[in-house]
Design an enzyme around this catalytic site. Structure first.
Site, PDB file in Angstrom:
ATOM      1  N   LYS A  26     -10.587  -4.451  -4.888  1.00 17.55           N
ATOM      2  CA  LYS A  26     -11.362  -3.245  -5.201  1.00 17.55           C
ATOM      3  C   LYS A  26     -10.480  -2.183  -5.832  1.00 17.55           C
ATOM      4  CE  LYS A  26     -11.501  -2.572  -0.348  1.00 17.55           C
ATOM      5  NZ  LYS A  26     -12.463  -2.776   0.698  1.00 17.55           N
ATOM      6  N   LYS A  68      -4.735 -11.035  -7.244  1.00 21.95           N
ATOM      7  CA  LYS A  68      -5.896 -11.133  -6.366  1.00 21.95           C
ATOM      8  C   LYS A  68      -7.046 -10.254  -6.879  1.00 21.95           C
ATOM      9  CE  LYS A  68      -5.738  -8.925  -2.380  1.00 21.95           C
ATOM     10  NZ  LYS A  68      -5.482  -8.450  -1.010  1.00 21.95           N
ATOM     11  N   LYS A  77       0.818  -1.220   0.000  1.00 28.39           N
ATOM     12  CA  LYS A  77       0.000   0.000   0.000  1.00 28.39           C
ATOM     13  C   LYS A  77       0.842   1.257   0.000  1.00 28.39           C
ATOM     14  CE  LYS A  77      -4.481  -1.384   1.807  1.00 28.39           C
ATOM     15  NZ  LYS A  77      -5.561  -1.041   2.730  1.00 28.39           N
TER      16      LYS A  77
HETATM   17  P1  AMP Z   1     -10.744  -5.854   2.626  1.00 26.94           P
HETATM   18  O1  AMP Z   1     -11.691  -5.538   1.544  1.00 26.94           O
HETATM   19  O2  AMP Z   1      -9.311  -5.775   2.207  1.00 26.94           O
HETATM   20  O3  AMP Z   1     -11.049  -5.137   3.917  1.00 26.94           O
HETATM   21  O4  AMP Z   1     -10.940  -7.401   2.945  1.00 26.94           O
HETATM   22  C1  AMP Z   1     -12.004  -7.892   3.718  1.00 26.94           C
HETATM   23  C2  AMP Z   1     -11.960  -9.402   3.830  1.00 26.94           C
HETATM   24  O5  AMP Z   1     -12.092  -9.996   2.533  1.00 26.94           O
HETATM   25  C3  AMP Z   1     -10.664  -9.965   4.418  1.00 26.94           C
HETATM   26  O6  AMP Z   1     -10.965 -11.092   5.226  1.00 26.94           O
HETATM   27  C4  AMP Z   1      -9.890 -10.383   3.204  1.00 26.94           C
HETATM   28  O7  AMP Z   1      -8.979 -11.427   3.494  1.00 26.94           O
HETATM   29  C5  AMP Z   1     -11.005 -10.874   2.289  1.00 26.94           C
HETATM   30  N1  AMP Z   1     -10.611 -10.748   0.879  1.00 26.94           N
HETATM   31  C6  AMP Z   1     -10.328  -9.603   0.202  1.00 26.94           C
HETATM   32  N2  AMP Z   1     -10.012  -9.871  -1.083  1.00 26.94           N
HETATM   33  C7  AMP Z   1     -10.107 -11.215  -1.227  1.00 26.94           C
HETATM   34  C8  AMP Z   1      -9.922 -12.115  -2.325  1.00 26.94           C
HETATM   35  N3  AMP Z   1      -9.575 -11.686  -3.540  1.00 26.94           N
HETATM   36  N4  AMP Z   1     -10.124 -13.446  -2.096  1.00 26.94           N
HETATM   37  C9  AMP Z   1     -10.491 -13.903  -0.865  1.00 26.94           C
HETATM   38  N5  AMP Z   1     -10.677 -13.113   0.207  1.00 26.94           N
HETATM   39  C10 AMP Z   1     -10.500 -11.781   0.040  1.00 26.94           C
END
Ligand code: AMP
Ligand code: TRP
Length: 343
Positions: free
Chosen positions: A209, A206, A123
């Site tokens: 967003k 991955k 980041k």
């Molecule tokens: P975040 O949007 O980064 O706050 O992620 C929220 C949750 O979603 C966390 O538990 C991440 O590990 C999970 N997560 C985010 N992106 C992925 C992805 N591409 N595949 C699986 N889990 C994800």
């Protein structure tokens, strides 16, 4: 002295920084719902789920957008099956003990630990000197989120594993520095067919967003046509699906679509291959698109309906914060006592 036993308790959080996608749903939210309903190893377990708005502001957020995204994330949780009666549903900034414990943890954690975090490196990029101090300290706040409830199990996607190891390091150092057995060693729960959902445009990246290509992800707010189109256009190789899981080795895009199929169907990747092995993508993709639409469009419709009632969402979050503080306030009091604050 025997080690204390901690009441099993689940905590997890998601940042309200906009754009819930299929990776969040399969890697996190769907599994939050399963833990709420099925418990852990058949035993019921208390579940606390959090919109981590204080984490979101480690990078600039437009205030009105942040407020909207927090409500939309709450709507996403509820539409996916989180029941605010069964689970405690909270917005992080409404439970001040998170930030209060985070300060203590800022004084326990070491700079070197934070510097090793891959999410920080990703980041901040080359711009470390100009990143916020909050972005650097982010994992200490995450440890506080978990440990302010003495949570024992944390369901997350694969990308959060390193932060959970750091949470254990912070708990161990606190216990050691003060000669107590106060914080539990939290277990990550990284399970299921979709702990790492990949981009639909590049199977080595991955789903995220922050990807500039909207075609790389399925958003929880996408309509049925958009979902189907993105799956039909997803990158693949020219070969049909192999007969076995081993045959997916070296074929990241195919592997990703099979994992998504398995996770949406609530079956293992092995079981999915028994169903779809040998199919051409021309046959498999429309089936996957139908499945995704059937599972996701009721959720996006319900999210839209809930977003029409922001007062209801706010009332759920206030009630959640009250319930959460019944747990977090006594734990913070104990921490202040252990650390030596005059109360
Ligand atoms: P975040 O949007 O980064 O706050 O992620 C929220 C949750 O979603 C966390 O538990 C991440 O590990 C999970 N997560 C985010 N992106 C992925 C992805 N591409 N595949 C699986 N889990 C994800
Ligand atoms: N860091 C997590 C993410 O980016 C979000 C998060 C904050 C979290 N606090 C947490 C996840 C506590 C699990 C437990 O996805």
């Amino acid at each position: 002295m025997t080690a204390p036993t901690f009441t099993p308790r689940v905590f997890s959080g998601i940042q309200p920084s906009g754009g819930l996608h299929l990776g969040n749903y399969l890697g996190a939210i769907k599994r939050f719902v399963d833990m709420q309903n099925d418990g852990l190893s058949g035993q019921p377990i208390e579940t606390i789920y959090c919109m981590v708005d204080l984490h979101a502001i480690t990078v600039w957020q437009d205030p009105a957008t942040l407020r909207r995204n927090t409500r939309e994330l709450c709507a996403g949780f509820i539409a996916s099956g989180i029941d605010p009666e069964k689970s405690v549903l909270i917005n992080q900034s409404q439970v001040p003990e998170h930030a209060q414990l985070a300060w203590i943890f800022n004084c326990v954690a070491r700079m070197g630990w934070m510097q090793r975090m891959t999410q920080w490196k990703d980041k901040a990029g080359k711009n470390t000197q100009n990143s916020s101090l909050g972005l650097f300290a982010y994992p200490a706040l995450m440890a506080a989120d978990i440990l302010i409830y003495h949570a024992t199990h944390v369901p997350v996607g694969e990308d959060q594993k390193q932060h959970l190891e750091l949470t254990r390091d912070i708990a161990a150092k606190f216990n050691n520095d003060f000669g107590v057995d106060f914080f539990p060693m939290t277990e990550p729960v990284i399970e299921g067919a979709a702990t790492r959902v990949m981009s639909l445009r590049d199977g080595t990246k991955k789903m995220s967003k922050s990807d500039t290509s909207d075609a790389s992800r399925i958003n929880m707010t996408d309509d049925a046509d958009t979902i189907a189109k993105k799956i039909r256009k997803a990158k693949t190789d020219p070969e049909p699906l192999p007969e076995t899981l081993e045959g997916l080795e070296g074929r990241p895009e195919a592997r990703n679509l099979v994992n998504i199929y398995a996770a949406l169907s609530d079956i293992s990747a092995e079981a999915a291959m028994a169903q779809v092995g040998g199919q051409q993508f021309g046959q498999f993709k429309p089936m996957l698109a139908d499945l995704a639409v059937a599972k996701l469009s009721p959720i996006s419709a319900e999210m839209a309906r809930l977003m029409e009632q922001p007062d209801e969402i706010d009332a759920i979050l206030s009630r959640g914060a009250e319930r959460a503080r019944e747990i977090s306030a006594p734990i913070l009091r104990d921490v202040y006592e252990i650390v030596g604050m005059v109360r």
